[in-house]
Scaffold this motif. Structure first.
Motif, PDB file in Angstrom:
ATOM      1  N   TYR A 293       0.858  -1.176   0.000  1.00  0.00           N
ATOM      2  CA  TYR A 293       0.000   0.000   0.000  1.00  0.00           C
ATOM      3  C   TYR A 293       0.898   1.231   0.000  1.00  0.00           C
ATOM      4  O   TYR A 293       1.794   1.357   0.840  1.00  0.00           O
ATOM      5  CB  TYR A 293      -0.897   0.027   1.235  1.00  0.00           C
ATOM      6  CG  TYR A 293      -2.091  -0.883   1.162  1.00  0.00           C
ATOM      7  CD1 TYR A 293      -2.663  -1.235  -0.051  1.00  0.00           C
ATOM      8  CD2 TYR A 293      -2.681  -1.393   2.318  1.00  0.00           C
ATOM      9  CE1 TYR A 293      -3.782  -2.065  -0.111  1.00  0.00           C
ATOM     10  CE2 TYR A 293      -3.794  -2.216   2.278  1.00  0.00           C
ATOM     11  CZ  TYR A 293      -4.333  -2.551   1.054  1.00  0.00           C
ATOM     12  OH  TYR A 293      -5.438  -3.370   0.992  1.00  0.00           O
ATOM     13  N   SER A 300       4.484   4.456   4.389  1.00  0.00           N
ATOM     14  CA  SER A 300       4.343   3.463   3.319  1.00  0.00           C
ATOM     15  C   SER A 300       5.456   3.610   2.292  1.00  0.00           C
ATOM     16  O   SER A 300       5.888   2.615   1.688  1.00  0.00           O
ATOM     17  CB  SER A 300       2.979   3.603   2.643  1.00  0.00           C
ATOM     18  OG  SER A 300       2.833   4.871   2.039  1.00  0.00           O
ATOM     19  N   CYS A 329       2.673  -1.551  -6.248  1.00  0.00           N
ATOM     20  CA  CYS A 329       2.103  -0.734  -5.172  1.00  0.00           C
ATOM     21  C   CYS A 329       0.653  -0.377  -5.500  1.00  0.00           C
ATOM     22  O   CYS A 329       0.290  -0.236  -6.668  1.00  0.00           O
ATOM     23  CB  CYS A 329       2.921   0.545  -4.976  1.00  0.00           C
ATOM     24  SG  CYS A 329       4.629   0.246  -4.468  1.00  0.00           S
ATOM     25  N   SER A 331      -2.907   2.086  -4.387  1.00  0.00           N
ATOM     26  CA  SER A 331      -3.311   3.334  -3.756  1.00  0.00           C
ATOM     27  C   SER A 331      -4.731   3.694  -4.185  1.00  0.00           C
ATOM     28  O   SER A 331      -5.280   3.120  -5.125  1.00  0.00           O
ATOM     29  CB  SER A 331      -2.346   4.453  -4.158  1.00  0.00           C
ATOM     30  OG  SER A 331      -2.700   5.673  -3.541  1.00  0.00           O
ATOM     31  N   LYS A 390     -10.310   3.105   3.025  1.00  0.00           N
ATOM     32  CA  LYS A 390      -9.455   1.942   3.229  1.00  0.00           C
ATOM     33  C   LYS A 390     -10.140   0.665   2.754  1.00  0.00           C
ATOM     34  O   LYS A 390      -9.507  -0.237   2.206  1.00  0.00           O
ATOM     35  CB  LYS A 390      -9.084   1.821   4.713  1.00  0.00           C
ATOM     36  CG  LYS A 390      -8.026   0.762   5.011  1.00  0.00           C
ATOM     37  CD  LYS A 390      -6.697   1.063   4.355  1.00  0.00           C
ATOM     38  CE  LYS A 390      -5.647   0.005   4.616  1.00  0.00           C
ATOM     39  NZ  LYS A 390      -5.150   0.001   6.006  1.00  0.00           N
ATOM     40  N   SER A 394      -8.596  -1.771  -0.374  1.00  0.00           N
ATOM     41  CA  SER A 394      -8.345  -3.213  -0.328  1.00  0.00           C
ATOM     42  C   SER A 394      -8.935  -3.958  -1.516  1.00  0.00           C
ATOM     43  O   SER A 394      -8.605  -5.119  -1.759  1.00  0.00           O
ATOM     44  CB  SER A 394      -8.888  -3.794   0.988  1.00  0.00           C
ATOM     45  OG  SER A 394      -8.215  -3.224   2.085  1.00  0.00           O
ATOM     46  N   THR A 407       1.840  -2.757   4.806  1.00  0.00           N
ATOM     47  CA  THR A 407       1.158  -1.506   5.122  1.00  0.00           C
ATOM     48  C   THR A 407       1.861  -0.795   6.272  1.00  0.00           C
ATOM     49  O   THR A 407       2.532  -1.443   7.090  1.00  0.00           O
ATOM     50  CB  THR A 407      -0.326  -1.780   5.463  1.00  0.00           C
ATOM     51  OG1 THR A 407      -0.998  -0.555   5.708  1.00  0.00           O
ATOM     52  CG2 THR A 407      -0.467  -2.667   6.673  1.00  0.00           C
ATOM     53  N   GLU A 409       0.834   0.947   8.996  1.00  0.00           N
ATOM     54  CA  GLU A 409       0.250   1.208  10.313  1.00  0.00           C
ATOM     55  C   GLU A 409       1.278   0.994  11.423  1.00  0.00           C
ATOM     56  O   GLU A 409       2.078   0.074  11.374  1.00  0.00           O
ATOM     57  CB  GLU A 409      -0.959   0.298  10.563  1.00  0.00           C
ATOM     58  CG  GLU A 409      -2.269   0.835  10.054  1.00  0.00           C
ATOM     59  CD  GLU A 409      -2.404   0.736   8.559  1.00  0.00           C
ATOM     60  OE1 GLU A 409      -3.105   1.581   7.961  1.00  0.00           O
ATOM     61  OE2 GLU A 409      -1.828  -0.179   7.963  1.00  0.00           O
ATOM     62  N   GLU A 556      -9.467  -4.617   5.396  1.00  0.00           N
ATOM     63  CA  GLU A 556      -8.613  -5.426   4.508  1.00  0.00           C
ATOM     64  C   GLU A 556      -9.191  -6.824   4.322  1.00  0.00           C
ATOM     65  O   GLU A 556      -9.336  -7.314   3.193  1.00  0.00           O
ATOM     66  CB  GLU A 556      -7.201  -5.495   5.110  1.00  0.00           C
ATOM     67  CG  GLU A 556      -6.490  -4.167   5.093  1.00  0.00           C
ATOM     68  CD  GLU A 556      -5.511  -3.983   6.233  1.00  0.00           C
ATOM     69  OE1 GLU A 556      -4.818  -2.952   6.252  1.00  0.00           O
ATOM     70  OE2 GLU A 556      -5.450  -4.848   7.139  1.00  0.00           O
ATOM     71  N   ALA A 563      -2.835  -8.029   5.392  1.00  0.00           N
ATOM     72  CA  ALA A 563      -1.943  -6.871   5.485  1.00  0.00           C
ATOM     73  C   ALA A 563      -0.881  -7.141   6.547  1.00  0.00           C
ATOM     74  O   ALA A 563      -1.210  -7.506   7.678  1.00  0.00           O
ATOM     75  CB  ALA A 563      -2.728  -5.620   5.828  1.00  0.00           C
ATOM     76  N   THR A 565       2.333  -5.686   8.816  1.00  0.00           N
ATOM     77  CA  THR A 565       2.678  -4.392   9.424  1.00  0.00           C
ATOM     78  C   THR A 565       4.109  -4.403   9.952  1.00  0.00           C
ATOM     79  O   THR A 565       4.331  -4.626  11.148  1.00  0.00           O
ATOM     80  CB  THR A 565       1.702  -4.085  10.571  1.00  0.00           C
ATOM     81  OG1 THR A 565       1.667  -5.221  11.458  1.00  0.00           O
ATOM     82  CG2 THR A 565       0.297  -3.827  10.059  1.00  0.00           C
TER      83      THR A 565
END
Length: 699
Positions: A293, A300, A329, A331, A390, A394, A407, A409, A556, A563, A565
């Protein structure tokens, strides 16, 4: 990532216990009971099949006391041998896993030496749970690295165990309901989403106290009465079908603010870079392709840059894709004139890195079209349309044939990226790093006053009230940090009058203060710098309950996307937590401003554009100005009606009746929009879940 739904019959009465006892080697009515359990479990798993559309499995104990259900999203070991539940038949241990474990090849190799009596039956990362439990008992949690929710049952010990990852990246809910046998028995239900309880005898009710004092956001409660979340970094056990306990296995920690840190900034930067590269590299292991993402922010972008570096310079495979294949990627883009669109920055980053860039345009009509489904998947409210964005994001990897994305986060939570952290950074000197702190002592108090004012103005600008700065009891409990004001800055004042009499002591600030246990509050008041105290409190509330929920797992997994993290790898966070405050928020003498996430910027510098290195933080949000008569205005008008609001029972129509008109059109009120969004979400949840109307009786 997957979905789990599990049932454990509780021995609450002697009559119930007797009914469950095997007779002559067979359970009384075993065939009928097993068929009932299988049918219930199947319907429960169908409610969360989006989490795992590739296969479905279950295990039911011979006495029908325990049922473990699983829907699978195949990521590692795509063969049938990777299907769950996993078993160690000779030891009577069974497990289901939602999530992903990293570095599992090394762990498995070690276990094969230490535990020769156990034979692995798959190449799935999830199977290490069984072997680790057999080797270390309940200490198996120490060896798990990743995002996960686990349920394990040990038949010999009659021990039921549920575990949640350290930061709450993966959800795990539990409730106790009637068992449906008609003799007063109860059963413990544990699942990845609350909707999985609907076929198991759960009748949803609003938890009005939780809504009023923000327990759904800052402790273990949800918006539904008697539905609880397992705390991050904790495990729950039920011994012999009766004794339920919850205990921690991991906790965030920070350095003593009085101890000098002798490391140079260059050493710290190198350490962060090394830990981040390791975290990213471990998350590139999969038997399917992996994407990223990509927004217009540094978080990111550095992940994309590090992935491109590992693939091009170190020949690391990106999941099942060979290093020769371009990194991809994903978006979303809002309208360019909205002031919230970052896709042009993301596009320049993608061009600089030489990666493929796929995006989806999110205009007003697209947001409105997805709103109700996104609410159903999130199972709670969020005062912004960003969760719908969001949810739509996804769809992009799913449509491109991807199951896994990286991602960003967690970066703001460990590197101090939000504006509301600045006052708490300035609240006390950073004695641990005075030798390397460019902020003059004479500047600190001036900057402190300015930072508090700026934080209040920021929240008012986005439709929140900005909180207060009085030394209330909750503030005193948390060493006077002001971050809790920002955490409660948007508390909807729309409740019916009867709720004030039913719940007179509701106080979101107190909810936050008491969510931290006594040991944490001791450290907050005696040992930790206020910035670290603020980061701790935020990571226990807003991070797992909003950012990793509405802006993470739930939106997601709605599209079967796993996803990963990297910023929340606990090896990385433990290192970053113990860095001095002044390398997270750092004064720039040249620019006369504070640079948020300074050490992340410095560690990321080789992997990002100069534009991103110099860019100030912009929180992810959706636009807040929308015209009257448009798709969102029509949607809100159709949901926030007098009949729908009165059906909720706990909302005053007198307080919300004019919100929609106040929120839309030229000069629309951002706070009214956020309130309207929240009420509309409650209406959707009431209708989709069949939630009973709340009232003063029995509250």
């Amino acid at each position: 990532m997957c979905g789990i739904s599990c049932i454990l019959s509780l021995a609450t009465t002697s009559q119930h216990q007797a009914a469950l006892q095997p007779r002559n080697g067979e359970h009384k009515g075993a065939a009928t009971e097993r068929a009932r359990l299988e049918e219930e479990l199947d319907r429960s798993l169908q409610q969360i099949v989006h989490r795992g559309p590739d296969s479905c499995g279950n295990w039911i104990s011979d006495d029908c006391r325990v049922a473990l259900g699983h829907v699978r999203l195949s990521i590692n070991d795509l063969s049938p041998s990777g299907a769950q539940p996993f078993h160690a038949p000779s030891h009577g241990v069974h497990a289901v896993v939602n999530g992903e474990f990293y570095d599992y090849d090394r762990i498995r190799a070690q276990l094969e030496k230490e535990l020769p009596e156990y034979t692995f039956t798959s190449h799935s990362d999830s199977e290490i749970v069984i072997a680790l439990y057999l080797a270390y008992g309940l200490n198996f949690t120490e060896h798990l690295r990743g995002e996960f929710a686990v349920v394990l049952y040990d038949e010999r010990r009659e021990l039921f165990v549920a575990v949640r990852d350290r930061y709450g990246i993966k959800p795990i809910f539990w409730t106790i309901v009637d068992d449906g046998r008609g003799h007063g028995g109860k059963r413990l239900c544990v699942a990845a989403e609350a909707k999985a309880f609907l076929p198991l005898g759960w009748e949803p009710q609003w938890d009005v106290r939780s809504l009023k004092d923000a327990g759904w956001n800052h402790d273990t409660r949800t918006i539904f009465k008697d539905v609880q979340k397992l705390r991050p970094g904790h495990y729950m056990t039920c011994q012999s079908f009766s004794r339920i306990e919850e205990r921690p296995y991991w906790e965030s920690s920070y350095p003593d603010k009085s101890i000098i840190d002798a490391r140079t900034p260059e050493e710290l930067i190198a350490g962060v870079r090394e830990k981040m590269l390791e975290s990213v590299r471990l998350r590139l292991r999969a038997d399917v392709p992996i994407g990223i993402y990509l927004s217009g922010g540094i978080d990111s972008s550095v992940l994309a840059g590090m992935v491109a570096h590992l693939v091009k310079e170190q020949n690391v495979s990106l999941g099942s894709a060979p290093p020769s294949e371009r990194v991809t990627c994903f978006s979303i883009a809002f309208d360019e004139d909205s002031g919230f669109d970052e896709s042009s920055i993301a596009n320049r980053t993608a061009e600089w890195l030489g990666v493929k860039y796929l995006k989806k345009l999110m205009n007003e009509e697209e947001l409105a079209k997805r709103f109700e489904d996104a609410v159903w998947h999130c199972e709670q409210h969020n005062p912004d349309f960003n969760f719908v964005g969001k949810y739509a994001l996804s769809e992009v990897p799913q449509e491109a044939g991807y199951k896994v994305v990286l991602t960003g986060e967690g970066a703001d939570e460990i590197f101090a990226g939000y504006p509301l952290f600045l006052p708490d950074y300035l609240r006390e000197p950073d004695h641990a790093y005075e030798a390397h702190n460019p902020l003059p002592a004479t500047e600190r108090s001036t900057q402190f006053d300015s930072a508090e004012q700026e934080a209040r103005e920021h929240y008012r600008a986005i439709g929140a009230d900005g909180g207060t700065s009085d030394l209330s009891i909750p503030r005193r409990m948390l060493n006077s940090i002001s971050t809790i004001n920002g955490m409660t800055a948007f508390q909807p004042d729309v409740f019916a009058a009867w709720t004030d009499h039913a719940y007179p002591a509701s106080d979101p600030h107190m909810t936050i203060a008491t969510n931290a246990d006594g040991l944490a509050r001791h450290n907050i008041n005696q040992k930790w710098h206020p910035l670290h105290s603020a980061l701790y409190v935020w990571s226990k509330g807003n991070l797992p309950n909003i950012f990793l929920t509405c802006l993470g797992d739930r939106t997601e997994m709605a599209h079967s996307i796993e996803a990963r993290t990297p910023f929340l790898d606990h090896h990385l966070t433990e290192y970053v937590n113990h860095l001095p405050p002044s390398v997270k928020l750092r004064w720039s003498s040249e620019e006369k401003r504070f640079v948020e996430k300074w050490i992340l910027r410095e560690a990321s510098k080789p992997f990002i554009t100069r534009e991103l290195y110099e860019r100030k933080k912009h929180p992810y949000s959706a636009p807040t100005a929308w015209p009257r008569g448009g798709p969102l205005h029509r949607l809100m008008k159709g949901l926030v009606t007098e009949d729908n609001v009165r059906q909720l029972g706990f909302v005053s129509w007198g307080k919300v009746g004019g919100l929609v008109e106040e929120a839309f059109g030229e000069g629309g009120d951002p706070r009214a929009l956020r309130l309207a969004i929240v009420v509309a979400q409650w209406v959707v949840l009431a209708q989709r879940f069949g939630v009973a109307t709340a009232g003063a009786e029995g509250c």
